[in-house]
Motif scaffolding. Sequence first.
Motif, PDB file in Angstrom:
ATOM      1  N   TYR B 195       6.745   7.491  10.199  1.00  0.00           N
ATOM      2  CA  TYR B 195       6.868   6.052  10.474  1.00  0.00           C
ATOM      3  C   TYR B 195       6.106   5.744  11.758  1.00  0.00           C
ATOM      4  O   TYR B 195       5.535   4.694  11.908  1.00  0.00           O
ATOM      5  CB  TYR B 195       8.339   5.636  10.632  1.00  0.00           C
ATOM      6  CG  TYR B 195       9.141   5.785   9.362  1.00  0.00           C
ATOM      7  CD1 TYR B 195       8.949   4.898   8.295  1.00  0.00           C
ATOM      8  CD2 TYR B 195      10.056   6.815   9.218  1.00  0.00           C
ATOM      9  CE1 TYR B 195       9.670   5.045   7.121  1.00  0.00           C
ATOM     10  CE2 TYR B 195      10.780   6.962   8.046  1.00  0.00           C
ATOM     11  CZ  TYR B 195      10.580   6.080   7.002  1.00  0.00           C
ATOM     12  OH  TYR B 195      11.288   6.229   5.836  1.00  0.00           O
ATOM     13  N   LEU B 197       3.099   6.339  13.403  1.00  0.00           N
ATOM     14  CA  LEU B 197       1.735   6.826  13.144  1.00  0.00           C
ATOM     15  C   LEU B 197       1.042   7.301  14.409  1.00  0.00           C
ATOM     16  O   LEU B 197       0.267   8.258  14.375  1.00  0.00           O
ATOM     17  CB  LEU B 197       0.913   5.726  12.476  1.00  0.00           C
ATOM     18  CG  LEU B 197       0.924   5.768  10.953  1.00  0.00           C
ATOM     19  CD1 LEU B 197       0.530   4.415  10.388  1.00  0.00           C
ATOM     20  CD2 LEU B 197       0.015   6.870  10.420  1.00  0.00           C
ATOM     21  N   VAL B 222       6.170  10.719   3.452  1.00  0.00           N
ATOM     22  CA  VAL B 222       6.480   9.291   3.566  1.00  0.00           C
ATOM     23  C   VAL B 222       7.738   8.982   2.750  1.00  0.00           C
ATOM     24  O   VAL B 222       7.980   9.594   1.711  1.00  0.00           O
ATOM     25  CB  VAL B 222       5.333   8.368   3.061  1.00  0.00           C
ATOM     26  CG1 VAL B 222       4.126   8.431   3.983  1.00  0.00           C
ATOM     27  CG2 VAL B 222       4.929   8.698   1.636  1.00  0.00           C
ATOM     28  N   CYS B 267       5.153   1.390   3.642  1.00  0.00           N
ATOM     29  CA  CYS B 267       4.828   2.707   3.097  1.00  0.00           C
ATOM     30  C   CYS B 267       3.374   2.766   2.631  1.00  0.00           C
ATOM     31  O   CYS B 267       2.657   3.731   2.912  1.00  0.00           O
ATOM     32  CB  CYS B 267       5.786   3.023   1.958  1.00  0.00           C
ATOM     33  SG  CYS B 267       5.576   4.653   1.270  1.00  0.00           S
ATOM     34  N   GLU B 269       0.859   0.857   3.628  1.00  0.00           N
ATOM     35  CA  GLU B 269      -0.024   0.800   4.798  1.00  0.00           C
ATOM     36  C   GLU B 269      -0.099   2.172   5.474  1.00  0.00           C
ATOM     37  O   GLU B 269      -1.160   2.604   5.910  1.00  0.00           O
ATOM     38  CB  GLU B 269       0.493  -0.236   5.809  1.00  0.00           C
ATOM     39  CG  GLU B 269       0.348  -1.672   5.321  1.00  0.00           C
ATOM     40  CD  GLU B 269       1.108  -2.661   6.227  1.00  0.00           C
ATOM     41  OE1 GLU B 269       1.353  -3.789   5.776  1.00  0.00           O
ATOM     42  OE2 GLU B 269       1.454  -2.286   7.376  1.00  0.00           O
ATOM     43  N   THR B 270       1.053   2.823   5.543  1.00  0.00           N
ATOM     44  CA  THR B 270       1.089   4.153   6.161  1.00  0.00           C
ATOM     45  C   THR B 270       0.209   5.121   5.367  1.00  0.00           C
ATOM     46  O   THR B 270      -0.594   5.867   5.941  1.00  0.00           O
ATOM     47  CB  THR B 270       2.545   4.684   6.221  1.00  0.00           C
ATOM     48  OG1 THR B 270       3.358   3.698   6.837  1.00  0.00           O
ATOM     49  CG2 THR B 270       2.629   5.977   7.004  1.00  0.00           C
ATOM     50  N   GLU B 273      -3.435   4.567   6.032  1.00  0.00           N
ATOM     51  CA  GLU B 273      -3.850   5.109   7.332  1.00  0.00           C
ATOM     52  C   GLU B 273      -3.911   6.633   7.310  1.00  0.00           C
ATOM     53  O   GLU B 273      -4.809   7.239   7.875  1.00  0.00           O
ATOM     54  CB  GLU B 273      -2.890   4.649   8.432  1.00  0.00           C
ATOM     55  CG  GLU B 273      -3.070   3.184   8.782  1.00  0.00           C
ATOM     56  CD  GLU B 273      -3.008   2.943  10.292  1.00  0.00           C
ATOM     57  OE1 GLU B 273      -3.531   3.786  11.051  1.00  0.00           O
ATOM     58  OE2 GLU B 273      -2.410   1.929  10.686  1.00  0.00           O
TER      59      GLU B 273
END
Lengths: 222, 310
Positions: B195, B197, B222, B267, B269-270, B273
């Motif tokens: 969470y 990053l 994740v 989630c 978006e994570t 990235e």
Amino acid sequence: MIVGEQKPIAEIKRMVAPYKKLLILGCGTCVSTCFAGGKDEVATLASALRLAFRAEGGEIEVEELTVERQCENEFIQEAAAGAARNSAVLSLACGAGVQAIARRFGRTPVLPGVNTSFIGVLERQGVFTEECIGCGNCELAVFGGICPITRCSKKLLNGPCGGSQGGKCEIDPETDCAWQLIIDRLRVLGQMDNLRTYIPPKDWRSSISGGPRKLVREDLIV
Amino acid sequence: MNPEPQSGLQRVLSEGGFAVTAECGPPRGGNAEVIRDKGRWLKGCVDAVNVTDNQTAIVRMSSIAACVHLQQMGLEPVMQMVTRDRNRIALQSDIMGAYSLGIRNILCLSGDHQTFGSQPDAMNVFDIDSINLLRAVQTMRDEGRDMSGYELDGPPRMFIGAVANPFADPLDYHVIRLAKKIEAGADFIQTQCVYNLERFKEWMRLAREEGLTDRVHILAGVTPLRSLRMTQHMASKVAGMDVPDSVRKRMAGAPRGKVAEEGTRICLETIAELRQIEGVHGVHIMAIGGEEKVSEIVEAAGLTPGPAVA
Ligand code: SF4
Ligand code: SF4
């Protein structure tokens, strides 16, 4: 020292109920230092039992005695007459002491009045912590003098688990993470390289896993 | 590392694919249908399914058995194995047994302490730790010998995984620990849920500096947040979890009825990235109690399971 805690009075009462004459036997070494089974605790327990039985209309005759160590024959001997006079012995020693007494006085029931907790230190007044499980092969040198076998909840030898947070162990926020302590100490000692070294699985034969242990010192046998 | 891959997950990773794995918890009972349901949700959308071993110390169907059920459905299982409940004799024996049943991936852990679980009165084992277990599986595979040095008839050739927590303190030490796990035999690493990053990137940077990302495949964990309660629980109750304020605020700020949607968005978006970070070779989706949602996430993230070069 061996750290122990006196059993709850209710449990002791149930245990001693069948006996009319009881010897409460204290031990003047470890359990005395941790206020579980020394002379003072023997006296307090004796009065408490007398009172408790009297209040219920029962009767018990209680004799008090404290010897220097219940794990050595020389001192156990001092309790021989008292054990013979009474119908049971309530030992306030550690588990080893209780068994030594039972072994010596084969015809007298010997009861434990203390829960033996661990090998530990007095951290501060009233607080005792476990430090060693007597694994039989001390490896403190690589761990900066902090024992992960005893003080890490998972006995991890190669570093902390993922649950270590803020220096505390995952099982309880009051318990220090042994591995945080080890890392901090190795950093101070300039021995962080110890952490890179692979520690192989422990050989548990020297511990209780290898069966009951016995130490024979030929040089001391007469 | 295992020369000729017997594991599908290994094939995907060695061919440079971005792997997608999911987590699957066996039921508290002997009902294989529960596992098959989860298998149906996951089939075709992930490269492998990681099956927990009495997770959080709650007694459940064994990981080995659940792995076999999934395998019979054509899924590729990763068998988790913790050192909490079995001594070295039982661990090695179960690894051989699992291999004989066709299981080709193992994830080695020490396991949550039993005081958290359904039977806190149990005695634990911890005869060896997770790093010792990694070394044992590696020795079985590469030297064909068990921990005593005995030559095995049919060495289990496992693709070996370990876990890492980029959010545990102290950060520099946890990179040393990662190196130690790779040294002991880890071919792939599954991380704690990401969470935070920034912190994860810092950990990856340190790992790259030590040359570790060339020696191991890192799968970033994740978990989509589904509710405010879950967010709160993850933030404060789960050992080793780091949920930053920014994520908590986003979840708290989501309109009523749209909280789970916001969790999924975070989630996704994570994942986007994570895909950009050098050295991250896949994601491990732990949709705790929401395995049916995994396919949605995989699809929305534009992830396609299977080797890079089909
Ligand atoms: S290594 Fe063994 S002997 Fe040394 S402190 Fe730890 S348990 Fe005790
Ligand atoms: S938190 Fe620390 S002391 Fe507790 S089990 Fe993990 S490594 Fe051991």
